[in-house]
Motif scaffolding. Sequence first.
Motif, PDB file in Angstrom:
ATOM      1  N   ALA A 197      38.488  -9.462  -4.576  1.00 44.85           N
ATOM      2  CA  ALA A 197      39.398 -10.609  -4.509  1.00 44.85           C
ATOM      3  C   ALA A 197      39.912 -10.982  -5.896  1.00 44.85           C
ATOM      4  N   GLY A 198      41.216 -11.196  -5.979  1.00 36.29           N
ATOM      5  CA  GLY A 198      41.838 -11.613  -7.220  1.00 36.29           C
ATOM      6  C   GLY A 198      42.028 -10.527  -8.243  1.00 36.29           C
ATOM      7  N   GLU A 199      41.755  -9.295  -7.892  1.00 31.65           N
ATOM      8  CA  GLU A 199      41.828  -8.202  -8.867  1.00 31.65           C
ATOM      9  C   GLU A 199      42.864  -7.171  -8.406  1.00 31.65           C
ATOM     10  N   ILE A 200      44.134  -7.396  -8.727  1.00 28.20           N
ATOM     11  CA  ILE A 200      45.201  -6.454  -8.399  1.00 28.20           C
ATOM     12  C   ILE A 200      45.600  -5.749  -9.692  1.00 28.20           C
ATOM     13  N   PRO A 201      45.194  -4.519  -9.897  1.00 29.24           N
ATOM     14  CA  PRO A 201      45.462  -3.844 -11.170  1.00 29.24           C
ATOM     15  C   PRO A 201      46.952  -3.622 -11.398  1.00 29.24           C
ATOM     16  N   LYS A 202      47.369  -3.762 -12.649  1.00 27.32           N
ATOM     17  CA  LYS A 202      48.777  -3.548 -12.982  1.00 27.32           C
ATOM     18  C   LYS A 202      49.180  -2.101 -12.749  1.00 27.32           C
ATOM     19  N   GLU A 203      48.212  -1.181 -12.836  1.00 31.97           N
ATOM     20  CA  GLU A 203      48.526   0.228 -12.590  1.00 31.97           C
ATOM     21  C   GLU A 203      49.070   0.429 -11.180  1.00 31.97           C
ATOM     22  N   ALA A 204      48.514  -0.298 -10.200  1.00 30.97           N
ATOM     23  CA  ALA A 204      48.969  -0.165  -8.816  1.00 30.97           C
ATOM     24  C   ALA A 204      50.319  -0.818  -8.621  1.00 30.97           C
ATOM     25  N   LEU A 205      50.558  -1.916  -9.326  1.00 26.31           N
ATOM     26  CA  LEU A 205      51.844  -2.597  -9.187  1.00 26.31           C
ATOM     27  C   LEU A 205      52.986  -1.713  -9.669  1.00 26.31           C
ATOM     28  N   GLY A 206      52.695  -0.807 -10.594  1.00 21.42           N
ATOM     29  CA  GLY A 206      53.714   0.109 -11.080  1.00 21.42           C
ATOM     30  C   GLY A 206      54.002   1.253 -10.137  1.00 21.42           C
ATOM     31  N   ALA A 207      53.240   1.354  -9.042  1.00 18.46           N
ATOM     32  CA  ALA A 207      53.453   2.416  -8.054  1.00 18.46           C
ATOM     33  C   ALA A 207      53.692   1.813  -6.681  1.00 18.46           C
ATOM     34  N   ALA A 208      54.427   0.683  -6.651  1.00 20.26           N
ATOM     35  CA  ALA A 208      54.594  -0.064  -5.411  1.00 20.26           C
ATOM     36  C   ALA A 208      55.335   0.720  -4.338  1.00 20.26           C
ATOM     37  N   ASP A 209      56.122   1.731  -4.720  1.00 17.23           N
ATOM     38  CA  ASP A 209      56.816   2.536  -3.717  1.00 17.23           C
ATOM     39  C   ASP A 209      55.882   3.505  -3.020  1.00 17.23           C
ATOM     40  N   ARG A 210      54.668   3.639  -3.540  1.00 15.85           N
ATOM     41  CA  ARG A 210      53.706   4.592  -2.980  1.00 15.85           C
ATOM     42  C   ARG A 210      52.381   3.951  -2.590  1.00 15.85           C
ATOM     43  N   VAL A 211      52.099   2.762  -3.117  1.00 12.28           N
ATOM     44  CA  VAL A 211      50.792   2.141  -2.922  1.00 12.28           C
ATOM     45  C   VAL A 211      50.972   0.679  -2.498  1.00 12.28           C
ATOM     46  N   VAL A 212      50.245   0.267  -1.458  1.00  6.05           N
ATOM     47  CA  VAL A 212      50.163  -1.123  -1.033  1.00  6.05           C
ATOM     48  C   VAL A 212      48.822  -1.668  -1.518  1.00  6.05           C
ATOM     49  N   THR A 213      48.818  -2.862  -2.054  1.00  8.29           N
ATOM     50  CA  THR A 213      47.575  -3.430  -2.569  1.00  8.29           C
ATOM     51  C   THR A 213      47.058  -4.521  -1.640  1.00  8.29           C
ATOM     52  N   ALA A 214      45.738  -4.646  -1.609  1.00  7.63           N
ATOM     53  CA  ALA A 214      45.088  -5.666  -0.795  1.00  7.63           C
ATOM     54  C   ALA A 214      43.713  -5.946  -1.384  1.00  7.63           C
ATOM     55  N   CYS A 215      43.122  -7.065  -0.988  1.00 10.38           N
ATOM     56  CA  CYS A 215      41.794  -7.444  -1.468  1.00 10.38           C
ATOM     57  C   CYS A 215      40.825  -7.560  -0.297  1.00 10.38           C
ATOM     58  N   TRP A 216      39.566  -7.298  -0.581  1.00  8.27           N
ATOM     59  CA  TRP A 216      38.525  -7.467   0.416  1.00  8.27           C
ATOM     60  C   TRP A 216      38.474  -8.919   0.895  1.00  8.27           C
ATOM     61  N   ALA A 217      38.170  -9.112   2.152  1.00 16.89           N
ATOM     62  CA  ALA A 217      37.895 -10.458   2.655  1.00 16.89           C
ATOM     63  C   ALA A 217      36.498 -10.898   2.245  1.00 16.89           C
ATOM     64  N   SER A 218      35.626  -9.928   1.933  1.00 16.44           N
ATOM     65  CA  SER A 218      34.249 -10.216   1.545  1.00 16.44           C
ATOM     66  C   SER A 218      34.126 -10.217   0.016  1.00 16.44           C
ATOM     67  N   GLU A 219      32.888 -10.289  -0.455  1.00 12.52           N
ATOM     68  CA  GLU A 219      32.626 -10.282  -1.893  1.00 12.52           C
ATOM     69  C   GLU A 219      32.380  -8.870  -2.415  1.00 12.52           C
ATOM     70  N   ARG A 220      32.686  -7.865  -1.643  1.00 10.85           N
ATOM     71  CA  ARG A 220      32.414  -6.496  -2.065  1.00 10.85           C
ATOM     72  C   ARG A 220      33.191  -6.159  -3.330  1.00 10.85           C
ATOM     73  N   ARG A 221      32.558  -5.373  -4.242  1.00 17.88           N
ATOM     74  CA  ARG A 221      33.160  -5.063  -5.535  1.00 17.88           C
ATOM     75  C   ARG A 221      33.717  -3.649  -5.624  1.00 17.88           C
ATOM     76  N   THR A 222      33.487  -2.825  -4.630  1.00 21.47           N
ATOM     77  CA  THR A 222      34.007  -1.455  -4.646  1.00 21.47           C
ATOM     78  C   THR A 222      35.530  -1.468  -4.565  1.00 21.47           C
ATOM     79  N   ALA A 223      36.160  -0.592  -5.311  1.00 24.30           N
ATOM     80  CA  ALA A 223      37.609  -0.383  -5.199  1.00 24.30           C
ATOM     81  C   ALA A 223      37.845   0.906  -4.429  1.00 24.30           C
ATOM     82  N   LEU A 224      38.760   0.854  -3.461  1.00 25.49           N
ATOM     83  CA  LEU A 224      39.048   2.009  -2.602  1.00 25.49           C
ATOM     84  C   LEU A 224      40.530   2.330  -2.641  1.00 25.49           C
ATOM     85  N   LEU A 225      40.847   3.618  -2.694  1.00 27.82           N
ATOM     86  CA  LEU A 225      42.218   4.082  -2.493  1.00 27.82           C
ATOM     87  C   LEU A 225      42.219   4.874  -1.189  1.00 27.82           C
ATOM     88  N   VAL A 226      42.903   4.337  -0.175  1.00 29.96           N
ATOM     89  CA  VAL A 226      42.903   4.932   1.158  1.00 29.96           C
ATOM     90  C   VAL A 226      44.207   5.701   1.371  1.00 29.96           C
TER      91      VAL A 226
END
Length: 595
Positions: free
Chosen positions: A488-517
């Motif tokens: 939550a609250g952690e949207i990396p700027k690297e992903a924002l630069g690839a918005a035509d290829r990547v959608v960003t979202a945050c966990w609803a829980s407190e989980r800290r793992t980052a996943l690229l699906v």
Amino acid sequence: MDALNRKPADPRNDPSNDRNSDRDGDPTTRTTVPPARPESDAGARRAPVATPAGREADVIVVGAGPTGLLLAGDLAEAGVAVTLLERRDDTTSNLSRALAVHARSLEQLDARGLADELIAGGHRLPGLQVFGDGMLPAARLRSRFPFVLITPQYEVERLLLRRARQAGVTFQYGAEVRGLDQDADGVTVRFRAAGGGASGAAGSAAGDVGSLRARYVVGTDGARSSVRAAIGLPFPGKAVVRSVVLADVRLDRAPDSPFAVRAARDSFALVGSFGDGWYRVLGWDRHAQAPDDAPATLDEVREVTRRSFGTDFGMHDARWISRFHSDERQAPAYRVGRVFVAGDAAHVHSPAGGQGMNVGLQDAANLSWKLAAVVRGHSPDRLLDSYQEERHPVGTAVLRSSGALIRLALLRAAPARILRRLGGQLLTHLPSLSRRAIGGVSGIDVAYPAGPGAHRLAGRRAPDLRLAGGGRLYALLRQGRFVLVTPAGEIPKEALGAADRVVTACWASERRTALLVRPDGYVAWATDATAPGARAAALRTALARWTGAGSDPTGPTDEPPAPISSASSASSVSSTQSASSAPASARSAGRSAQR
């Protein structure tokens, strides 16, 4: 459970007598104009790619069964110019081959906004019945769809066809593929118009020969694939069971379940409901082994049903009867140069477990995003080799599991049949065993190789994760892009630069793992790193590798964009090979596979 996959005796009575459509596709018997899909359910169609001069399309798909329709729709929604060639005319069948839609296929349809509509018209079964009293309980699946959906395959086709048309796929009906030639720049497909009139290929008269050129070609044209034959790709295997009768009938008395299977000493039968008063009956009798060209009769279908169930349910008014034999076959390579095969063009197997159409849909989901990434210039051509690496082992596993089930049904000796019944009871009552079995049959447990040093989640199916704001993962996958899930609250700027290829979202829980699906719902990359610098560096590498963001897809890299191992060494021929050399290479691959 699918109907069997071999040519019946009398093609005039056979809805599968179609060289260019997927095995699960059927003949055309009633015209249907699909209703428009609500825009809220549609994927976000991207700007089209400019098709180079000299090509009519970026990709040609051959065969308008479920596999071809899902693949073509995915590509078109990604902005890829797609032409779909189909030998049938432009109508929708009211007959069907497949009846079962498994959980993983429903997840793929959910990622395209189609699952809920399909489910609304079908029967939900709590599990998959095996011979005897055994049941594989689907409720144990960790999925939004913990059941087996029984619905006519033509309903799956109807939804996929509607989506493909809305996405802008160009359909050419009445086009029978006669051959193809490939070179370093593309593939030319030659076809003959199977009939005149508006539904013929571009309005051609019967017998006219035409051609189309594209960057890639995918054959989804069934067990007797014209595309597979044109590239000389072998299809080794053997018949598993012969003289199986198949009929669509009315019943005076409905079975206890909309999908029932029974096996006796010398026979087995299946009775499945279409939900509209018609039933699919499939049966085999050891004592009625007629040749393939012998006509099947309703009395024969009644008799095999009585032998297995003790009743024929008052069977009458057959609208279709045929005789099949079922093969186990698999192409050694799913790619030859710029040409691919998927669905029954790549693998056929026994109907046990109802996996045929489902595996084809998942082939398409795996290949479509990769083709789109390469055509759009986001990834190098070698990404397409991972289709063989990932899907060929799945096809092999399905041949084994469905083959084991059908051989259990054919057991004759009394002790063996007792053991079969005990095995069915164990599957029902041992949670770990039944969970593993239904996980494999449903496709939920399918995972892909991730390579050494990868995160434990890499290559595994992503469940429908709960996201911040009340969202869920598979709703975001409808955009056809990668989904990056972060704390939550952690949207990396690297992903924002690839918005035509990547959608960003945050966990609803407190989980800290980052996943690229991946767009097909499998985890491409994950990290548990907490140090901001290490996490950002790992993400930049993953985005470049998987989406091409920040990298040159035509230039050299230190690693391939997807795991490649020795299993894929025979999967492809150089894209620069000539058409004349492709068949020899494919035959060599086939010999290696058979050894």
